[in-house]
Design an enzyme around this catalytic site. Structure first.
Site, PDB file in Angstrom:
ATOM      1  N   ASP A   1     -19.982 -16.767  21.449  1.00 27.80           N
ATOM      2  CA  ASP A   1     -18.635 -16.997  21.999  1.00 27.80           C
ATOM      3  C   ASP A   1     -18.778 -17.899  23.231  1.00 27.80           C
ATOM      4  O   ASP A   1     -19.504 -17.578  24.167  1.00 27.80           O
ATOM      5  CB  ASP A   1     -18.003 -15.654  22.386  1.00 27.80           C
ATOM      6  CG  ASP A   1     -16.533 -15.798  22.778  1.00 27.80           C
ATOM      7  OD1 ASP A   1     -15.717 -15.027  22.277  1.00 27.80           O
ATOM      8  OD2 ASP A   1     -16.198 -16.682  23.592  1.00 27.80           O
TER       9      ASP A   1
ATOM     10  N   ASP B   1     -13.592 -20.968  19.293  1.00 34.53           N
ATOM     11  CA  ASP B   1     -14.816 -20.946  20.128  1.00 34.53           C
ATOM     12  C   ASP B   1     -15.791 -19.829  19.795  1.00 34.53           C
ATOM     13  O   ASP B   1     -16.652 -19.521  20.589  1.00 34.53           O
ATOM     14  CB  ASP B   1     -14.434 -20.908  21.615  1.00 34.53           C
ATOM     15  CG  ASP B   1     -14.201 -19.500  22.120  1.00 34.53           C
ATOM     16  OD1 ASP B   1     -13.669 -18.680  21.334  1.00 34.53           O
ATOM     17  OD2 ASP B   1     -14.565 -19.226  23.267  1.00 34.53           O
ATOM     18  N   GLU B   2     -15.649 -19.216  18.629  1.00 36.77           N
ATOM     19  CA  GLU B   2     -16.607 -18.146  18.320  1.00 36.77           C
ATOM     20  C   GLU B   2     -16.981 -18.120  16.844  1.00 36.77           C
ATOM     21  O   GLU B   2     -16.193 -18.535  15.977  1.00 36.77           O
ATOM     22  CB  GLU B   2     -16.067 -16.776  18.742  1.00 36.77           C
ATOM     23  CG  GLU B   2     -14.837 -16.392  18.018  1.00 36.77           C
ATOM     24  CD  GLU B   2     -14.239 -15.062  18.480  1.00 36.77           C
ATOM     25  OE1 GLU B   2     -14.939 -14.044  18.427  1.00 36.77           O
ATOM     26  OE2 GLU B   2     -13.053 -15.073  18.836  1.00 36.77           O
TER      27      GLU B   2
HETATM   28  P1  TTP Z   1     -11.600 -16.633  24.388  1.00 34.48           P
HETATM   29  O1  TTP Z   1     -12.982 -16.739  23.810  1.00 34.48           O
HETATM   30  O2  TTP Z   1     -10.896 -15.331  24.234  1.00 34.48           O
HETATM   31  O3  TTP Z   1     -11.637 -16.940  25.949  1.00 34.48           O
HETATM   32  P2  TTP Z   1     -12.488 -17.997  26.758  1.00 34.48           P
HETATM   33  O4  TTP Z   1     -13.489 -18.678  25.904  1.00 34.48           O
HETATM   34  O5  TTP Z   1     -11.558 -18.898  27.471  1.00 34.48           O
HETATM   35  O6  TTP Z   1     -13.200 -17.099  27.852  1.00 34.48           O
HETATM   36  P3  TTP Z   1     -14.404 -16.082  27.667  1.00 34.48           P
HETATM   37  O7  TTP Z   1     -15.503 -16.616  28.537  1.00 34.48           O
HETATM   38  O8  TTP Z   1     -13.880 -14.782  28.146  1.00 34.48           O
HETATM   39  O9  TTP Z   1     -14.772 -16.089  26.216  1.00 34.48           O
HETATM   40  O10 TTP Z   1     -10.676 -17.744  23.763  1.00 34.48           O
HETATM   41  C1  TTP Z   1     -11.140 -19.041  23.427  1.00 34.48           C
HETATM   42  C2  TTP Z   1     -10.095 -20.077  23.728  1.00 34.48           C
HETATM   43  O11 TTP Z   1      -8.884 -19.804  23.034  1.00 34.48           O
HETATM   44  C3  TTP Z   1      -9.725 -20.125  25.198  1.00 34.48           C
HETATM   45  O12 TTP Z   1     -10.589 -20.980  25.950  1.00 34.48           O
HETATM   46  C4  TTP Z   1      -8.320 -20.640  25.158  1.00 34.48           C
HETATM   47  C5  TTP Z   1      -7.762 -20.141  23.853  1.00 34.48           C
HETATM   48  N1  TTP Z   1      -6.884 -18.978  24.092  1.00 34.48           N
HETATM   49  C6  TTP Z   1      -5.516 -19.198  24.262  1.00 34.48           C
HETATM   50  O13 TTP Z   1      -5.035 -20.337  24.204  1.00 34.48           O
HETATM   51  N2  TTP Z   1      -4.703 -18.124  24.515  1.00 34.48           N
HETATM   52  C7  TTP Z   1      -5.188 -16.846  24.610  1.00 34.48           C
HETATM   53  O14 TTP Z   1      -4.415 -15.896  24.870  1.00 34.48           O
HETATM   54  C8  TTP Z   1      -6.591 -16.629  24.438  1.00 34.48           C
HETATM   55  C9  TTP Z   1      -7.180 -15.245  24.562  1.00 34.48           C
HETATM   56  C10 TTP Z   1      -7.403 -17.730  24.182  1.00 34.48           C
HETATM   57 MG    MG Z   2     -14.741 -17.569  24.616  1.00 33.61          MG
END
Ligand code: TTP
Ligand code: MG
Length: 373
Positions: free
Chosen positions: A8, A118-119
């Site tokens: 992730d 992103d995962e």
């Molecule tokens: P996430 O992997 O949930 O968050 P992140 O990568 O920003 O942070 P983390 O380090 O905690 O993993 O989500 C991936 C992307 O998806 C995030 O960068 C932006 C998008 N996203 C949204 O647009 N709205 C949301 O509510 C969430 C949770 C994510």
């Molecule tokens: Mg993330």
């Protein structure tokens, strides 16, 4: 031996923005807004301060120190940290970076399942000798992503998908957590139940009322008690809490549907509350399909009554759509059957406990060719 990795990316959208503009490094960076519907454009014209429109998509870890997080209204984020750098969502850029990252990951996996922008889960069972070797293998992946993309990620390694996913969130950003075969129960036991993917505030609260706060308590709870409360989902919760998840890494990432639902704090038949709820869910579903670049053909509404009876109604449109007004109209029409008591005789007078909105029959718009694939 099965070895699953969950990768992730860290604060993905904002990390990409920082990479593109290195002067943002170390600063609170907030990415959000920028989804321009006709309605939003009109509002924005009246109120030119773009900073306070819409919600936070994500923010840098520096911004998280101020209590800012995904889905928070930008206006609130602005109050918490007015000096933060506010940037609009640049989806084509993040999609391109995502594709590059997935291409790197693919080289390392027997099977790969992308779960969001992103995962991804990687089945690396035949690629590694043992758990120490799996850790080195994940370090190689992290190194290559850092060198080629200048981005960090967090990786969880475990004998199954759910535990790998919980492990990747255990140390973040730039984390690496290994949960070896036979150690899953021990690893999960002290964690709060809401760390289990799918456990939201409502389930969390119901479990709390049963005296269950940590995953370990869930694991040792009598499964029949959980089934009585949650039905089939109770069995799944119990298995996961015990570190068991048999699901396979599925090669083809094909999103079949996208939905949002909400459980009311109190069961209701109030038409205006129900309509407001549908409106809110429609907006959330709309934002999610926009974010992932989907178009839809089918819209469904799900209603759970106070006695837990579940009913759904669906409408399939003649062609693909991506507009908010079409989604809203279809959802409203379907909802009136329930909210105005036009549904089945035996459901009349029952209060509603939960409402859900789903889009399915999804297509993806190929940006270059402007066609649906
Ligand atoms: P996430 O992997 O949930 O968050 P992140 O990568 O920003 O942070 P983390 O380090 O905690 O993993 O989500 C991936 C992307 O998806 C995030 O960068 C932006 C998008 N996203 C949204 O647009 N709205 C949301 O509510 C969430 C949770 C994510
Ligand atoms: Mg993330």
């Amino acid at each position: 031996m099965k070895v699953i990795l969950h990768v992730d990316m860290d604060s993905f959208f904002s990390a990409v923005e920082v990479r593109e503009n290195p002067e943002l490094k170390g600063l609170p960076v907030i990415v959000g807004g920028g989804i321009k519907t006709e309605e939003e454009k009109e509002k924005a014209a009246e109120e030119p301060d773009r900073k306070i429109r819409g919600v936070v998509s994500t923010c840098s870890y520096e911004a998280r120190e101020y209590g800012i997080h995904s889905a928070m209204p930008l206006s609130r984020a602005y109050k918490l940290c007015p000096d933060a750098k506010f940037l609009p969502v640049n989806m084509p850029l993040y999609k391109r970076v995502s594709r590059e990252i997935m291409a790197i990951l693919r080289k390392y996996a027997d099977k790969i399942e992308q779960v969001s922008i992103d995962e991804a889960f990687l089945d690396v069972s035949t690629k590694v000798r043992d758990w120490d070797n799996a850790r080195e293998y994940a370090q190689m992946i992290k190194r290559e992503i850092l060198e080629k993309e200048e981005l960090t990620c967090s990786i969880g390694i475990a004998p199954n998908k759910t535990v790998a996913k919980i492990a990747s969130a255990f140390v973040k950003p730039d984390g690496l957590t290994v949960v070896e075969e036979g150690k899953a129960r021990e690893f999960l036991a002290p964690l709060p139940v809401k760390k289990i993917p799918g456990v939201g505030p409502k389930t969390d609260e119901m479990l709390k009322k049963m005296g269950i706060e940590q995953i370990g308590q869930l694991a040792s709870c009598d499964v029949q008690k959980l089934v009585a409360k949650f039905g089939k989902y109770g069995t799944r919760l119990h298995l996961v809490a015990n570190g068991v998840d048999e699901s396979e890494v599925e090669e083809e990432w094909e999103r079949k549907s996208l939905s949002r639902e909400r459980t009311f704090a109190e069961d209701t038949r109030d038409v205006s509350i129900l309509n407001d709820c549908v409106d809110g869910l429609v907006e959330e579903v709309y934002n999610a399909i926009k974010r992932e670049g989907f178009v839809f053909k089918t819209v469904s509404i799900k209603v759970k009554f106070e006695d837990f009876a579940i009913h759904t109604r669906a409408k399939t449109l003649k062609s693909f759509h991506s507009d908010l007004s079409m989604l809203k109209k279809a959802a409203k029409e379907l909802m009136t059957e329930f909210s105005e008591g036009k549904g089945r005789e035996k459901d009349k007078g029952k209060k509603i406990r939960l409402v859900g909105v789903r889009v399915s029959n999804l297509g993806v718009v190929d940006e270059k060719q402007r066609r649906i694939v």
